[in-house]
Structures are given as C-alpha cells and as structure tokens.
Design a protein around this motif. Sequence first.
Motif, PDB file in Angstrom:
ATOM      1  N   LEU A 185      10.616  12.882  -8.792  1.00 47.37           N
ATOM      2  CA  LEU A 185       9.679  13.185  -7.706  1.00 47.37           C
ATOM      3  C   LEU A 185       8.307  13.560  -8.258  1.00 47.37           C
ATOM      4  CD1 LEU A 185       9.134  13.797  -4.666  1.00 47.37           C
ATOM      5  CD2 LEU A 185       9.967  16.134  -5.121  1.00 47.37           C
ATOM      6  N   HIS A 186       8.281  14.352  -9.288  1.00 46.91           N
ATOM      7  CA  HIS A 186       7.010  14.773  -9.905  1.00 46.91           C
ATOM      8  C   HIS A 186       6.196  13.560 -10.360  1.00 46.91           C
ATOM      9  CE1 HIS A 186       4.212  17.301 -12.152  1.00 46.91           C
ATOM     10  NE2 HIS A 186       4.446  16.563 -13.229  1.00 46.91           N
ATOM     11  N   GLY A 187       6.845  12.649 -11.072  1.00 44.57           N
ATOM     12  CA  GLY A 187       6.141  11.453 -11.532  1.00 44.57           C
ATOM     13  C   GLY A 187       5.718  10.548 -10.388  1.00 44.57           C
ATOM     14  N   TRP A 188       6.550  10.472  -9.357  1.00 44.28           N
ATOM     15  CA  TRP A 188       6.225   9.640  -8.196  1.00 44.28           C
ATOM     16  C   TRP A 188       4.982  10.159  -7.480  1.00 44.28           C
ATOM     17  CZ3 TRP A 188       6.227  11.054  -2.995  1.00 44.28           C
ATOM     18  CH2 TRP A 188       6.121  10.001  -2.072  1.00 44.28           C
ATOM     19  N   ILE A 189       4.884  11.487  -7.314  1.00 42.74           N
ATOM     20  CA  ILE A 189       3.704  12.050  -6.651  1.00 42.74           C
ATOM     21  C   ILE A 189       2.441  11.731  -7.441  1.00 42.74           C
ATOM     22  CG2 ILE A 189       2.566  14.178  -5.914  1.00 42.74           C
ATOM     23  CD1 ILE A 189       5.328  15.365  -5.376  1.00 42.74           C
ATOM     24  N   GLU A 190       2.498  11.863  -8.746  1.00 45.36           N
ATOM     25  CA  GLU A 190       1.329  11.529  -9.584  1.00 45.36           C
ATOM     26  C   GLU A 190       0.892  10.091  -9.336  1.00 45.36           C
ATOM     27  OE1 GLU A 190       2.906  12.431 -13.481  1.00 45.36           O
ATOM     28  OE2 GLU A 190       1.651  14.226 -13.622  1.00 45.36           O
ATOM     29  N   THR A 191       1.844   9.186  -9.301  1.00 47.11           N
ATOM     30  CA  THR A 191       1.537   7.767  -9.089  1.00 47.11           C
ATOM     31  C   THR A 191       0.924   7.534  -7.713  1.00 47.11           C
ATOM     32  OG1 THR A 191       3.349   7.120 -10.554  1.00 47.11           O
ATOM     33  CG2 THR A 191       2.517   5.449  -9.045  1.00 47.11           C
ATOM     34  N   GLN A 192       1.461   8.199  -6.700  1.00 44.30           N
ATOM     35  CA  GLN A 192       0.952   8.023  -5.332  1.00 44.30           C
ATOM     36  C   GLN A 192      -0.473   8.542  -5.196  1.00 44.30           C
ATOM     37  OE1 GLN A 192       2.855   6.332  -2.845  1.00 44.30           O
ATOM     38  NE2 GLN A 192       3.858   5.916  -4.793  1.00 44.30           N
ATOM     39  N   ILE A 193      -0.745   9.727  -5.698  1.00 49.09           N
ATOM     40  CA  ILE A 193      -2.083  10.312  -5.578  1.00 49.09           C
ATOM     41  C   ILE A 193      -3.110   9.471  -6.324  1.00 49.09           C
ATOM     42  CG2 ILE A 193      -3.501  12.340  -6.082  1.00 49.09           C
ATOM     43  CD1 ILE A 193      -1.484  12.708  -3.780  1.00 49.09           C
ATOM     44  N   ALA A 194      -2.693   8.856  -7.413  1.00 47.93           N
ATOM     45  CA  ALA A 194      -3.612   8.035  -8.212  1.00 47.93           C
ATOM     46  C   ALA A 194      -4.110   6.813  -7.449  1.00 47.93           C
ATOM     47  CB  ALA A 194      -2.931   7.607  -9.509  1.00 47.93           C
ATOM     48  N   THR A 195      -3.436   6.442  -6.349  1.00 47.51           N
ATOM     49  CA  THR A 195      -3.892   5.291  -5.564  1.00 47.51           C
ATOM     50  C   THR A 195      -5.043   5.652  -4.619  1.00 47.51           C
ATOM     51  OG1 THR A 195      -2.369   5.620  -3.687  1.00 47.51           O
ATOM     52  CG2 THR A 195      -1.539   4.378  -5.589  1.00 47.51           C
ATOM     53  N   SER A 302       6.962  13.959   2.291  1.00 45.34           N
ATOM     54  CA  SER A 302       6.205  13.883   3.539  1.00 45.34           C
ATOM     55  C   SER A 302       4.747  14.294   3.328  1.00 45.34           C
ATOM     56  CB  SER A 302       6.855  14.772   4.604  1.00 45.34           C
ATOM     57  OG  SER A 302       6.120  14.737   5.806  1.00 45.34           O
ATOM     58  N   ASN A 303       4.530  15.386   2.592  1.00 43.62           N
ATOM     59  CA  ASN A 303       3.155  15.828   2.322  1.00 43.62           C
ATOM     60  C   ASN A 303       2.379  14.787   1.540  1.00 43.62           C
ATOM     61  OD1 ASN A 303       3.581  18.223   3.653  1.00 43.62           O
ATOM     62  ND2 ASN A 303       3.672  19.487   1.820  1.00 43.62           N
ATOM     63  N   THR A 304       3.033  14.217   0.550  1.00 48.80           N
ATOM     64  CA  THR A 304       2.370  13.196  -0.273  1.00 48.80           C
ATOM     65  C   THR A 304       2.005  11.991   0.577  1.00 48.80           C
ATOM     66  OG1 THR A 304       3.586  13.932  -2.236  1.00 48.80           O
ATOM     67  CG2 THR A 304       2.605  11.734  -2.311  1.00 48.80           C
ATOM     68  N   ARG A 305       2.924  11.568   1.412  1.00 51.92           N
ATOM     69  CA  ARG A 305       2.634  10.427   2.284  1.00 51.92           C
ATOM     70  C   ARG A 305       1.446  10.730   3.200  1.00 51.92           C
ATOM     71  NH1 ARG A 305       6.714   7.361   6.599  1.00 51.92           N
ATOM     72  NH2 ARG A 305       5.140   5.862   7.317  1.00 51.92           N
ATOM     73  N   ALA A 306       1.443  11.914   3.808  1.00 51.34           N
ATOM     74  CA  ALA A 306       0.354  12.286   4.714  1.00 51.34           C
ATOM     75  C   ALA A 306      -0.990  12.237   4.006  1.00 51.34           C
ATOM     76  CB  ALA A 306       0.602  13.686   5.271  1.00 51.34           C
ATOM     77  N   ILE A 307      -1.047  12.778   2.809  1.00 49.05           N
ATOM     78  CA  ILE A 307      -2.305  12.848   2.056  1.00 49.05           C
ATOM     79  C   ILE A 307      -2.747  11.459   1.605  1.00 49.05           C
ATOM     80  CG2 ILE A 307      -3.310  13.684  -0.106  1.00 49.05           C
ATOM     81  CD1 ILE A 307      -1.530  16.216   0.299  1.00 49.05           C
ATOM     82  N   VAL A 308      -1.822  10.695   1.069  1.00 46.96           N
ATOM     83  CA  VAL A 308      -2.167   9.358   0.569  1.00 46.96           C
ATOM     84  C   VAL A 308      -2.661   8.461   1.700  1.00 46.96           C
ATOM     85  CG1 VAL A 308      -1.205   7.239  -0.439  1.00 46.96           C
ATOM     86  CG2 VAL A 308      -0.660   9.465  -1.447  1.00 46.96           C
ATOM     87  N   GLU A 309      -1.953   8.438   2.793  1.00 48.55           N
ATOM     88  CA  GLU A 309      -2.336   7.550   3.888  1.00 48.55           C
ATOM     89  C   GLU A 309      -3.656   7.975   4.535  1.00 48.55           C
ATOM     90  OE1 GLU A 309       2.028   5.844   5.306  1.00 48.55           O
ATOM     91  OE2 GLU A 309       1.070   7.431   6.497  1.00 48.55           O
ATOM     92  N   ALA A 310      -3.882   9.274   4.691  1.00 46.39           N
ATOM     93  CA  ALA A 310      -5.096   9.751   5.357  1.00 46.39           C
ATOM     94  C   ALA A 310      -6.332   9.637   4.478  1.00 46.39           C
ATOM     95  CB  ALA A 310      -4.918  11.197   5.803  1.00 46.39           C
ATOM     96  N   LEU A 311      -6.133   9.690   3.160  1.00 49.23           N
ATOM     97  CA  LEU A 311      -7.288   9.655   2.250  1.00 49.23           C
ATOM     98  C   LEU A 311      -7.518   8.279   1.633  1.00 49.23           C
ATOM     99  CD1 LEU A 311      -6.985  13.117   0.436  1.00 49.23           C
ATOM    100  CD2 LEU A 311      -8.218  12.522   2.537  1.00 49.23           C
ATOM    101  N   GLY A 312      -6.851   7.251   2.139  1.00 51.16           N
ATOM    102  CA  GLY A 312      -7.162   5.887   1.732  1.00 51.16           C
ATOM    103  C   GLY A 312      -6.377   5.350   0.565  1.00 51.16           C
ATOM    104  N   GLY A 313      -5.243   5.959   0.243  1.00 53.85           N
ATOM    105  CA  GLY A 313      -4.414   5.451  -0.846  1.00 53.85           C
ATOM    106  C   GLY A 313      -3.400   4.427  -0.362  1.00 53.85           C
ATOM    107  N   GLU A 314      -2.546   3.980  -1.264  1.00 58.11           N
ATOM    108  CA  GLU A 314      -1.509   2.998  -0.938  1.00 58.11           C
ATOM    109  C   GLU A 314      -0.144   3.652  -1.151  1.00 58.11           C
ATOM    110  OE1 GLU A 314      -2.071  -0.574  -3.127  1.00 58.11           O
ATOM    111  OE2 GLU A 314      -4.164  -0.835  -2.491  1.00 58.11           O
TER     112      GLU A 314
END
Length: 326
Positions: A185-195, A302-314
């Motif tokens: 999960l830790h590594g996945w969040i890093e990857t998501q935020i980087a988008t 859920s938090n990661t998804r909310a942040i990524v989608e709202a701030l323009g990530g993939e």
Amino acid sequence: MTDAIASQNSPTRWCGWIGTVLIGLSLVSCTPSPPETGNEKPRVVSTSTAIADWTEIVGGDEIDHTGILEPGADPHIYEPVPQDSIAFEEADLILYNGYNLEPGLIKLMNAAGVKARQLAVGEVIEPLDMDYDGQQVPDPHVWGNVSNAIVMVEAIRDVLIELSPEDEALFRENTAAFVSTLAELHGWIETQIATIPPENRRLVTTHDAFQYFTRAYGLQVTGTLIGMSTEEQPSAQTVTQLVEQIKAAKVPAIFAETTINPKLIQTVAEEAGVQLSPRELYSDSLGAPGSEGDSYVKMMVSNTRAIVEALGGEYTPFPTETGDRP
C-alpha cells in the motif's frame, strides 16, 4: 415383627436402596461444572478506530477486543460515557493513540485508576512537531504515513505477545501478512501521487490532519481552516486568508472531511472559485461498515483516490480493489 425386620433387611430392599444412591451419584457427576476462568481470552480495549482495526487483525480470535470510538466519531472532541470507564476497568490491556488525539479518553483512563497495561501506540513514532501559537505541539495523526502504521502494528503485536505468549505464533503470522499488504500500500500511494501534475500537488483540507501523508508522499499542505484539533473554531479572518492562499496557489480542488461539518469548507470553495472534491477525506476515523473507508487499508486507498482524481492525476485501483488477491 421379625418378619417385618427381615423384610426391611432383605437383599431386594438393599439392592433397591443402593441403586437409588448410585443413580443420584450418576446425576451429580453429569451436572456441568462451572467454567474455568483460567482460559479466558485477554481483554483488550482500544480507543481510535484505526487502532481497533489493527488490533483485531493482529489478535484475531485469541483476544476479547472492545473498540470505544465508533466509526465516524471525532476523537478530539469525544466525551466519554460511563460504559467507557467500565471497559477500562475490566481491561487487561488498553491501546490508545496518544499525543493528545483523544484527550477525553486519556483523561478518563488516567483518572479511573485502572490496573490494565497501557500502550500509547502512536507514541512509538517520533512525531512531527508543529508550531501553534508559538509552541511546539506533537502532531497526533501519525497513521497518515503507512510506514508509521507498520511500526505501530508491530508494536501491537509485541504487546499482545507479552499479554498472551501462548498465542505468539498466531500473532506473528497475522502481523506478517498484514505488514506485507501495508508495504505494498505504501508503494502504491507513492506511485499514485506521482501521477498528479507537480503544480497541483497541494492539499487544502478542513483541519490539519494530513502532514504525515503529504510529507511521506510528495504533497504540500497549502492551508487548513483549523489546526490539528477540531475543537478550534476558525475566525472570519482565517477564512479570508485561506481563500487568498487557495487563489494564489491555484489549486484545482479542496477537500472536506468525513468527521467535520462540510458547510464552512464549502463556503471557502465557493469564495475561492475552486471545486470541492466530491469525495470526502477520512481523517480522524474510519468509515462506517460497508463504506469505502471501513478499514485502515480501504481508508488510505479512498483518500488517495480522492486526492489523485481531484488534483488531476491518473488513478489506478489498488490490487485488493480489483480482486487480484483475497
């Protein structure tokens, strides 16, 4: 007379009497004995919902666990009830966050004269010290960095082993499996935020609960309505300043939180001319059963998804969402 005495002492009469006694003894021997108290499960009480989630995963069926805070409850302002005092008094172990996250419960725990062992799970982490009104105050929201969660889960494992050493193998097995998921999960969040485009990696929320998350995963807290505790009330000047910060930073969206009334942050979004994310963030509590945040892992996803989608990530789903693993 002699015949009567002889009749009373006849072999038949004695056999009947002995049979009655034996039947009585048999019934007594079949009566269930009171349950032995030596095999009772350790009674463990936890305060916050995240700690409760971790404790149940590590302890499994070998502990008798009680979680005090219900999903959605705000630990900062929670007012204890008499049942909480009883839970503390009957506990063998109390697990709480510490760093004054749950001040009402900590005060009750210290005043109740409980004999249970106590562990401030969050305080096994070196805190971020935040400057509030010229004072350095430890930030209690340590679970925002999943690496911290791993350390805290292992601390729960160790204290449960001390409490119930005969269950050590199970506690270690449960922890190892969970820690593996947390590391992924830790590594996945890093990857998501980087988008998220670098210029959009700015977070505006209702209260200051995401410093550990932003520092771990490459975001910046642009501003919040209130500080670390939801006991605070924002002034009109604070609202105006936050609106100006949002405009200057040009963030595409800001975020409400599930444990706080969203009305004021909605007003801020309208005045700043930005979107309020349709997905609220879980900050101080897990979600209700069946919600997107009803476990620690699901909350972080859920938090990661909310942040990524709202701030323009993939956004790419975490493997457990797609059914790749049980």
